[in-house]
Design a protein around this motif. Structure first.
Motif, mmCIF file in Angstrom:
data_model
loop_
_atom_site.group_PDB
_atom_site.id
_atom_site.type_symbol
_atom_site.label_atom_id
_atom_site.label_comp_id
_atom_site.label_asym_id
_atom_site.label_seq_id
_atom_site.Cartn_x
_atom_site.Cartn_y
_atom_site.Cartn_z
ATOM 1 N N VAL A 16 0.836 -1.208 0.000
ATOM 2 C CA VAL A 16 0.000 0.000 0.000
ATOM 3 C C VAL A 16 0.870 1.257 0.000
ATOM 4 N N MET A 17 2.003 1.201 0.705
ATOM 5 C CA MET A 17 2.882 2.378 0.821
ATOM 6 C C MET A 17 3.262 2.959 -0.543
ATOM 7 N N GLY A 18 3.488 2.117 -1.529
ATOM 8 C CA GLY A 18 3.932 2.584 -2.840
ATOM 9 C C GLY A 18 2.812 3.001 -3.777
ATOM 10 N N LEU A 19 1.585 2.867 -3.326
ATOM 11 C CA LEU A 19 0.446 3.194 -4.195
ATOM 12 C C LEU A 19 0.234 4.687 -4.273
ATOM 13 N N PRO A 20 -0.232 5.170 -5.377
ATOM 14 C CA PRO A 20 -0.499 4.486 -6.639
ATOM 15 C C PRO A 20 0.661 4.580 -7.625
ATOM 16 N N PHE A 21 1.766 5.169 -7.197
ATOM 17 C CA PHE A 21 2.822 5.537 -8.134
ATOM 18 C C PHE A 21 3.813 4.423 -8.455
ATOM 19 N N ARG A 65 4.715 1.110 -9.815
ATOM 20 C CA ARG A 65 4.060 0.164 -10.731
ATOM 21 C C ARG A 65 3.945 -1.238 -10.129
ATOM 22 N N ASP A 66 5.014 -1.716 -9.496
ATOM 23 C CA ASP A 66 4.995 -3.072 -8.935
ATOM 24 C C ASP A 66 3.987 -3.197 -7.799
ATOM 25 N N SER A 67 3.960 -2.201 -6.914
ATOM 26 C CA SER A 67 2.997 -2.224 -5.807
ATOM 27 C C SER A 67 1.570 -2.187 -6.330
ATOM 28 N N ALA A 68 1.338 -1.365 -7.355
ATOM 29 C CA ALA A 68 0.000 -1.270 -7.947
ATOM 30 C C ALA A 68 -0.406 -2.600 -8.571
ATOM 31 N N ALA A 69 0.529 -3.251 -9.252
ATOM 32 C CA ALA A 69 0.230 -4.536 -9.884
ATOM 33 C C ALA A 69 -0.088 -5.597 -8.832
ATOM 34 N N ILE A 70 0.663 -5.602 -7.744
ATOM 35 C CA ILE A 70 0.427 -6.588 -6.680
ATOM 36 C C ILE A 70 -0.911 -6.334 -6.005
ATOM 37 N N ALA A 71 -1.198 -5.083 -5.689
ATOM 38 C CA ALA A 71 -2.486 -4.759 -5.059
ATOM 39 C C ALA A 71 -3.636 -5.151 -5.974
ATOM 40 N N ARG A 72 -3.524 -4.830 -7.239
ATOM 41 C CA ARG A 72 -4.567 -5.179 -8.210
ATOM 42 C C ARG A 72 -4.747 -6.702 -8.268
ATOM 43 N N ALA A 73 -3.648 -7.442 -8.292
ATOM 44 C CA ALA A 73 -3.713 -8.905 -8.374
ATOM 45 C C ALA A 73 -4.350 -9.503 -7.124
#
Length: 177
Positions: free
Chosen positions: A112-117, A119-127
């Motif tokens: 969550v810390m890296g969201l939304p900027f 890319r890897d964190s966003a991809a993991i959260a989305r998955a």
């Protein structure tokens, strides 16, 4: 016991009946007679299991699958909700995970810390959200601290948010107010 007491007190005061989440340690969960003790506490405190939600890390769920499955089923029979805490940080087997009677996955704050900027964190959260949806599980995100994180997670249709943006930890009296 304290979580059950709080839930009963809140019910008696007419406050919303939200489940009280309890982080369990491996020692607690693996204790012989744990589910019987929980059942006894519920009876003594005069509350149903629906007032509690137990949070277990994914590592705890992978230790002894038949035993874990048995205990979780017994807890579910009492009405207790089960959440997988810190999802994505352990080494869970998805084949095992789908066999367990769980209700929620909690996206670990490290993603969550890296969201939304990021890319890897966003991809993991989305998955994680998509996987949870596919398994008919609710999703909660931990460590939400910014409006941008909140907006991104809302766009993913994350069910619940937890973190400083929502509320800092509060003493009981302030929480009740």
């Amino acid at each position: 016991r304290e979580a059950a007491r709080c839930a009963r007190r809140w019910q008696e005061a007419g406050l919303s009946c939200l489940p009280v989440a309890v982080n369990l340690s491996s020692v607690q969960f693996q204790t012989s007679g744990f589910t019987a003790l929980v059942e006894q506490i519920l009876k003594e405190e005069r509350v149903s299991g629906e007032v509690l939600e137990f949070e277990l890390t994914e590592r705890m769920l992978m230790d002894d699958l038949p035993e874990v499955k048995r205990k979780l089923s017994e807890l579910k029979d009492l009405g207790i909700r089960i959440s997988v805490d810190d999802f994505g940080t352990g080494y869970s087997s998805l084949a095992h995970l789908k066999e367990l009677p769980i209700d929620k996955m909690k996206i670990d704050r490290s993603f969550v810390m890296g969201l939304p900027f990021e890319r890897d964190s966003a991809a993991i959260a989305r998955a994680i959200v998509q996987m949870a949806r596919g398994l008919s599980l609710a999703v909660i995100a931990e460590g939400v601290e910014t409006e941008a994180q909140c907006a991104f997670l809302s766009q993913l249709e994350c069910d619940e948010l937890q973190g400083m943006l929502i509320s800092p930890p509060l003493p009981l009296a302030e929480f009740e107010a």
